[in-house]
Design a protein around this motif. Sequence first.
Motif, PDB file in Angstrom:
ATOM      1  N   TRP A   1      -3.289  14.306 -11.371  1.00 37.42           N
ATOM      2  CA  TRP A   1      -3.632  14.495 -12.788  1.00 37.42           C
ATOM      3  C   TRP A   1      -5.090  14.927 -12.927  1.00 37.42           C
ATOM      4  CZ3 TRP A   1      -7.384  11.572 -15.285  1.00 37.42           C
ATOM      5  CH2 TRP A   1      -7.540  11.843 -16.638  1.00 37.42           C
ATOM      6  N   ALA A   2      -6.001  14.259 -12.198  1.00 35.39           N
ATOM      7  CA  ALA A   2      -7.423  14.580 -12.282  1.00 35.39           C
ATOM      8  C   ALA A   2      -7.690  16.004 -11.786  1.00 35.39           C
ATOM      9  CB  ALA A   2      -8.241  13.574 -11.479  1.00 35.39           C
ATOM     10  N   ALA A   3      -6.982  16.426 -10.749  1.00 34.50           N
ATOM     11  CA  ALA A   3      -7.167  17.775 -10.211  1.00 34.50           C
ATOM     12  C   ALA A   3      -6.709  18.832 -11.213  1.00 34.50           C
ATOM     13  CB  ALA A   3      -6.412  17.930  -8.901  1.00 34.50           C
ATOM     14  N   SER A   4      -5.718  18.497 -12.001  1.00 34.93           N
ATOM     15  CA  SER A   4      -5.201  19.465 -12.977  1.00 34.93           C
ATOM     16  C   SER A   4      -6.139  19.638 -14.167  1.00 34.93           C
ATOM     17  CB  SER A   4      -3.816  19.032 -13.466  1.00 34.93           C
ATOM     18  OG  SER A   4      -3.936  17.886 -14.304  1.00 34.93           O
ATOM     19  N   ASN A   5      -7.144  18.794 -14.303  1.00 31.01           N
ATOM     20  CA  ASN A   5      -8.081  18.878 -15.424  1.00 31.01           C
ATOM     21  C   ASN A   5      -9.155  19.935 -15.239  1.00 31.01           C
ATOM     22  OD1 ASN A   5      -6.818  16.912 -16.913  1.00 31.01           O
ATOM     23  ND2 ASN A   5      -8.066  15.254 -16.094  1.00 31.01           N
TER      24      ASN A   5
ATOM     25  N   LEU B   1       0.820  -1.209   0.000  1.00 27.90           N
ATOM     26  CA  LEU B   1       0.000   0.000   0.000  1.00 27.90           C
ATOM     27  C   LEU B   1       0.857   1.263   0.000  1.00 27.90           C
ATOM     28  CD1 LEU B   1      -2.821  -0.958   2.540  1.00 27.90           C
ATOM     29  CD2 LEU B   1      -3.068  -0.644   0.074  1.00 27.90           C
ATOM     30  N   VAL B   2       1.888   1.276   0.843  1.00 28.65           N
ATOM     31  CA  VAL B   2       2.719   2.475   0.995  1.00 28.65           C
ATOM     32  C   VAL B   2       3.634   2.706  -0.211  1.00 28.65           C
ATOM     33  CG1 VAL B   2       4.593   3.492   2.376  1.00 28.65           C
ATOM     34  CG2 VAL B   2       2.633   2.450   3.503  1.00 28.65           C
ATOM     35  N   ARG B   3       4.210   1.650  -0.738  1.00 25.37           N
ATOM     36  CA  ARG B   3       5.194   1.802  -1.821  1.00 25.37           C
ATOM     37  C   ARG B   3       4.589   1.800  -3.221  1.00 25.37           C
ATOM     38  NH1 ARG B   3      10.388   1.218   0.240  1.00 25.37           N
ATOM     39  NH2 ARG B   3      10.485   0.125   2.223  1.00 25.37           N
ATOM     40  N   ASP B   4       3.475   1.111  -3.424  1.00 23.30           N
ATOM     41  CA  ASP B   4       2.944   0.976  -4.778  1.00 23.30           C
ATOM     42  C   ASP B   4       1.598   1.673  -4.967  1.00 23.30           C
ATOM     43  OD1 ASP B   4       5.130  -0.639  -5.423  1.00 23.30           O
ATOM     44  OD2 ASP B   4       4.082  -2.471  -4.872  1.00 23.30           O
ATOM     45  N   GLU B   5       0.575   1.176  -4.273  1.00 26.00           N
ATOM     46  CA  GLU B   5      -0.791   1.610  -4.551  1.00 26.00           C
ATOM     47  C   GLU B   5      -1.033   3.082  -4.224  1.00 26.00           C
ATOM     48  OE1 GLU B   5      -5.357   0.112  -3.824  1.00 26.00           O
ATOM     49  OE2 GLU B   5      -3.697  -1.221  -3.330  1.00 26.00           O
ATOM     50  N   ARG B   6      -0.604   3.532  -3.051  1.00 22.08           N
ATOM     51  CA  ARG B   6      -0.862   4.920  -2.667  1.00 22.08           C
ATOM     52  C   ARG B   6      -0.157   5.916  -3.582  1.00 22.08           C
ATOM     53  NH1 ARG B   6      -0.060   9.419   0.144  1.00 22.08           N
ATOM     54  NH2 ARG B   6      -1.746  10.158   1.474  1.00 22.08           N
ATOM     55  N   PRO B   7       1.155   5.744  -3.882  1.00 20.03           N
ATOM     56  CA  PRO B   7       1.802   6.697  -4.797  1.00 20.03           C
ATOM     57  C   PRO B   7       1.151   6.746  -6.185  1.00 20.03           C
ATOM     58  CG  PRO B   7       3.454   5.449  -3.622  1.00 20.03           C
ATOM     59  CD  PRO B   7       2.137   4.824  -3.300  1.00 20.03           C
ATOM     60  N   ARG B   8       0.724   5.588  -6.707  1.00 18.97           N
ATOM     61  CA  ARG B   8       0.048   5.568  -8.013  1.00 18.97           C
ATOM     62  C   ARG B   8      -1.253   6.352  -7.948  1.00 18.97           C
ATOM     63  NH1 ARG B   8       0.942  -0.070  -8.794  1.00 18.97           N
ATOM     64  NH2 ARG B   8      -1.122  -0.324  -7.902  1.00 18.97           N
TER      65      ARG B   8
ATOM     66  N   GLY C   1     -15.026  12.577 -12.045  1.00 22.15           N
ATOM     67  CA  GLY C   1     -15.143  11.253 -11.435  1.00 22.15           C
ATOM     68  C   GLY C   1     -13.816  10.686 -10.976  1.00 22.15           C
ATOM     69  N   ASP C   2     -12.765  10.889 -11.787  1.00 22.78           N
ATOM     70  CA  ASP C   2     -11.438  10.384 -11.399  1.00 22.78           C
ATOM     71  C   ASP C   2     -10.979  11.028 -10.101  1.00 22.78           C
ATOM     72  OD1 ASP C   2     -11.052   8.639 -13.546  1.00 22.78           O
ATOM     73  OD2 ASP C   2     -10.242  10.239 -14.826  1.00 22.78           O
ATOM     74  N   TYR C   3     -11.213  12.323  -9.976  1.00 23.24           N
ATOM     75  CA  TYR C   3     -10.798  13.038  -8.781  1.00 23.24           C
ATOM     76  C   TYR C   3     -11.615  12.588  -7.565  1.00 23.24           C
ATOM     77  CZ  TYR C   3      -9.839  16.790  -5.505  1.00 23.24           C
ATOM     78  OH  TYR C   3      -9.477  17.492  -4.388  1.00 23.24           O
TER      79      TYR C   3
END
Length: 184
Positions: A60-64, A46-53, A71-73
Amino acid sequence: MNKAFVKESDQDDDEDMPGVPRLPPGTRNYMTKRGFETLKAELDQLVRDERPRLVETVRWAASNGDRSENGDYIYGKKRLREIDRRIRFLIKRLESATVVTPAEQENTEQVFFGATVTVCDADGSSPEQTYQIVGVDEANASEGRISWIAPLARALLKAREGDLIRFASPAGMREIEVVEIRYE
């Protein structure tokens, strides 16, 4: 924003996670080495893979632009809260864990935490069943691993081979015989 308008509370109610067994108050969090390693691996993933992704996806969604209909955000933020809650829960469980190695058990003639116990109904009406007594986080009845706080495990504690044990099951009172005790 004022806390009166937010659903989340100040309290860490990580112990109330749905589907997660609670430890009885004042007891230790006993766990086998395998169970400890499994929780540690989940935390690491969770800490090394899933959360950073997920953080990158939310960024990215916030920048849209408009976040209210993105929905992504919205989904990403919700999933991020779930991951953070699970991370806090795992850290607490691992910090409070007392790792027990069944193979190092000294009194192997009695049932204690970590024992693999084979039992049969006293009347011989059903085939033998084998259970390993494990921690609450690693219990899985379909794999024969029962929590040390389960009624069957509590009834078996301190029993010896050949003992008849009576306990209350969901189907009513049952009487079983301890056939074999192993520590692996």
